[in-house]
Design a protein around this motif. Structure first.
Motif, PDB file in Angstrom:
ATOM      1  N   LYS A 286       0.637  -1.231  -0.052  1.00 56.21           N
ATOM      2  CA  LYS A 286      -0.176  -0.001   0.087  1.00 56.21           C
ATOM      3  C   LYS A 286       0.776   1.441  -0.084  1.00 56.21           C
ATOM      4  O   LYS A 286       0.389   2.257  -0.715  1.00 56.21           O
ATOM      5  N   SER A 319      -3.159  -1.912  -4.135  1.00 57.18           N
ATOM      6  CA  SER A 319      -3.278  -0.373  -4.638  1.00 57.18           C
ATOM      7  C   SER A 319      -4.314   0.054  -3.613  1.00 57.18           C
ATOM      8  O   SER A 319      -5.196  -0.460  -3.264  1.00 57.18           O
ATOM      9  N   THR A 320      -4.009   1.497  -3.451  1.00 58.39           N
ATOM     10  CA  THR A 320      -5.039   2.113  -2.674  1.00 58.39           C
ATOM     11  C   THR A 320      -5.892   3.013  -3.726  1.00 58.39           C
ATOM     12  O   THR A 320      -6.648   3.872  -2.887  1.00 58.39           O
ATOM     13  N   ASP A 321      -5.614   2.864  -4.659  1.00 56.05           N
ATOM     14  CA  ASP A 321      -6.638   3.676  -5.830  1.00 56.05           C
ATOM     15  C   ASP A 321      -7.911   2.684  -6.150  1.00 56.05           C
ATOM     16  O   ASP A 321      -7.565   1.452  -6.614  1.00 56.05           O
ATOM     17  N   THR A 322      -8.934   3.260  -5.911  1.00 53.03           N
ATOM     18  CA  THR A 322     -10.066   2.431  -6.386  1.00 53.03           C
ATOM     19  C   THR A 322     -10.421   2.170  -7.732  1.00 53.03           C
ATOM     20  O   THR A 322     -11.144   1.344  -8.011  1.00 53.03           O
ATOM     21  N   ALA A 323      -9.900   3.045  -8.601  1.00 50.17           N
ATOM     22  CA  ALA A 323     -10.115   2.962  -9.923  1.00 50.17           C
ATOM     23  C   ALA A 323      -9.020   1.831 -10.558  1.00 50.17           C
ATOM     24  O   ALA A 323      -9.067   1.444 -11.686  1.00 50.17           O
ATOM     25  N   ASP A 325      -7.362  -1.988 -10.713  1.00 52.77           N
ATOM     26  CA  ASP A 325      -7.360  -3.338 -10.569  1.00 52.77           C
ATOM     27  C   ASP A 325      -6.552  -4.271 -10.626  1.00 52.77           C
ATOM     28  O   ASP A 325      -5.891  -4.394 -11.721  1.00 52.77           O
ATOM     29  N   CYS A 338      -8.509  -9.735  -5.465  1.00 52.90           N
ATOM     30  CA  CYS A 338      -9.710  -8.421  -5.546  1.00 52.90           C
ATOM     31  C   CYS A 338      -8.879  -7.314  -6.041  1.00 52.90           C
ATOM     32  O   CYS A 338      -7.621  -7.348  -6.280  1.00 52.90           O
ATOM     33  N   SER A 340      -8.334  -4.447  -5.277  1.00 52.12           N
ATOM     34  CA  SER A 340      -7.077  -3.865  -4.421  1.00 52.12           C
ATOM     35  C   SER A 340      -6.038  -4.649  -3.815  1.00 52.12           C
ATOM     36  O   SER A 340      -4.958  -4.086  -3.385  1.00 52.12           O
TER      37      SER A 340
END
Length: 356
Positions: A286, A319-323, A325, A338, A340
């Motif tokens: 992260k 990843s800390t970015d919701t957009a 994958d 998943c 993140s």
């Protein structure tokens, strides 16, 4: 070792005639406790889900209820790994009056079979959606399934035994009640995957160290320990663990390098080797994700660890970015996860191409 049966501490032998057999929850100690309870005409049994804290604290409420009324009750942990069988409770033809299933309902047909063969009332509590498919609608009036997807099992069990004590006594004194009801709210927040209460992550991390204490056969002090539990203490322990893990993870952030994901097909991000520290993959990944984004790369962090036991290389993506994958890369290389958080095994020669 001892068990609480009929208001008294009874010794239980932990010797086994099969030393090569691994310890399971259907152990000699558990079977001996059942036999002893049958000899003493104990007609009430409570089985609790050892895999969850909700199950153990439900066992505490069952213990408190029967202790307040001086009613004998045998309480045992239950596990899906070689669980106790219906036949185990039919010792020398003796039956039961009541059997509680706390935080699980057993495999399909288990409750009905238990009711028929042990000739008892079965009352089960669960809060998980899969439990709905396990309910055996046999029409047996002696079987009651309390499955509530909007309330954790521990909260339902607490209300159940508290209501049964109305007019007789209180399940908890005022000090314990305030403290444990707050603990129940946090447990429910985690059980139902709401994650809405403040510092719920720290609470669940602090709770994790209790897993080894939740077997009432091997830990005769379980009820006393659970009765003194505090959400503030658990949160403090969780925050301390989070802080120490983050400090350990930060030591890797100065050793980063560029990773060409899929040889560049999925862009570039920052990565780091963390051999022997795979348990820190989430914290390291992260932080790498944030650092990677600031460097103008994809907001991903790649943590690569060599597994000395399996002799392979594992790449964990975070990843800390919701957009973003991460699983699109992992799935392309035989892994999964998943958006993140994902991981996969990568060959050394392929990994070298990603670093070139």
């Amino acid at each position: 070792m001892a068990r609480w049966i009929g208001g008294k501490c009874r010794p239980i032998s932990l010797r086994t005639p099969y030393p090569w057999r691994p310890r399971t929850f259907r152990s000699n100690a558990a079977l001996e406790a059942i036999a002893t309870a049958a000899e003493e005409k104990v007609r009430t049994v409570a089985l609790y889900n050892y895999h969850s804290f909700s199950g153990a604290i439900s066992a505490l409420f069952a213990h408190l209820y029967h202790s307040r009324l001086n009613l004998p009750c045998l309480i045992l942990p239950s596990s899906s790994v070689e669980p106790l069988r219906v036949e185990d409770f039919c010792v020398e033809g003796e039956g039961l009056d009541t059997c509680y299933l706390l935080d699980f309902i057993g495999p399909k047909g288990f409750a009905s079979k238990l009711s028929q063969q042990a000739m008892c009332e079965v009352i089960a509590f669960d809060h998980r959606k899969p439990a709905l498919t396990q309910i055996d609608c046999c029409g047996d009036p002696r079987v009651t399934f309390n499955v509530n997807l909007a309330k954790s099992s521990s909260a339902a069990v607490y209300e159940y035994f508290s209501n049964k004590l109305v007019g007789a006594a209180n399940l908890l004194n005022s000090e314990d009640q305030v403290r444990l009801e707050k603990v129940l709210k946090y447990i429910e927040d985690a059980d139902l995957r709401r994650w809405s209460l403040p510092e719920i992550k720290a609470f669940t991390i602090g709770l994790s160290e209790w897993r080894s204490k939740l077997n009432c056969i091997t830990n005769p002090y379980m009820y006393e320990q659970l009765l003194g539990i505090s959400s503030s203490d658990l949160i403090a322990k969780g925050n301390l663990d989070i802080s120490s893990r983050q400090i350990a993870a930060n030591k890797f952030l100065d050793k980063t390098f560029k990773v060409r994901l899929g040889r560049g097909l999925y862009g570039e991000c920052l990565g780091v080797r963390a051999d022997g520290n795979s348990d820190l993959s989430d914290e390291i990944g992260k932080q790498l994700s944030l650092k990677s984004a600031k460097a103008g790369l994809r907001p991903l962090g790649a943590v690569i660890c060599y597994n000395f036991r399996r002799k392979n290389l594992k790449m964990c993506l975070r990843s800390t970015d919701t957009a973003t994958d991460t699983s699109e890369v992992a799935k392309a290389y035989g892994g999964g996860g998943c958006p993140s958080s994902s991981s996969f095994i990568i060959r050394m020669d392929e990994y070298n191409q990603w670093r070139s």
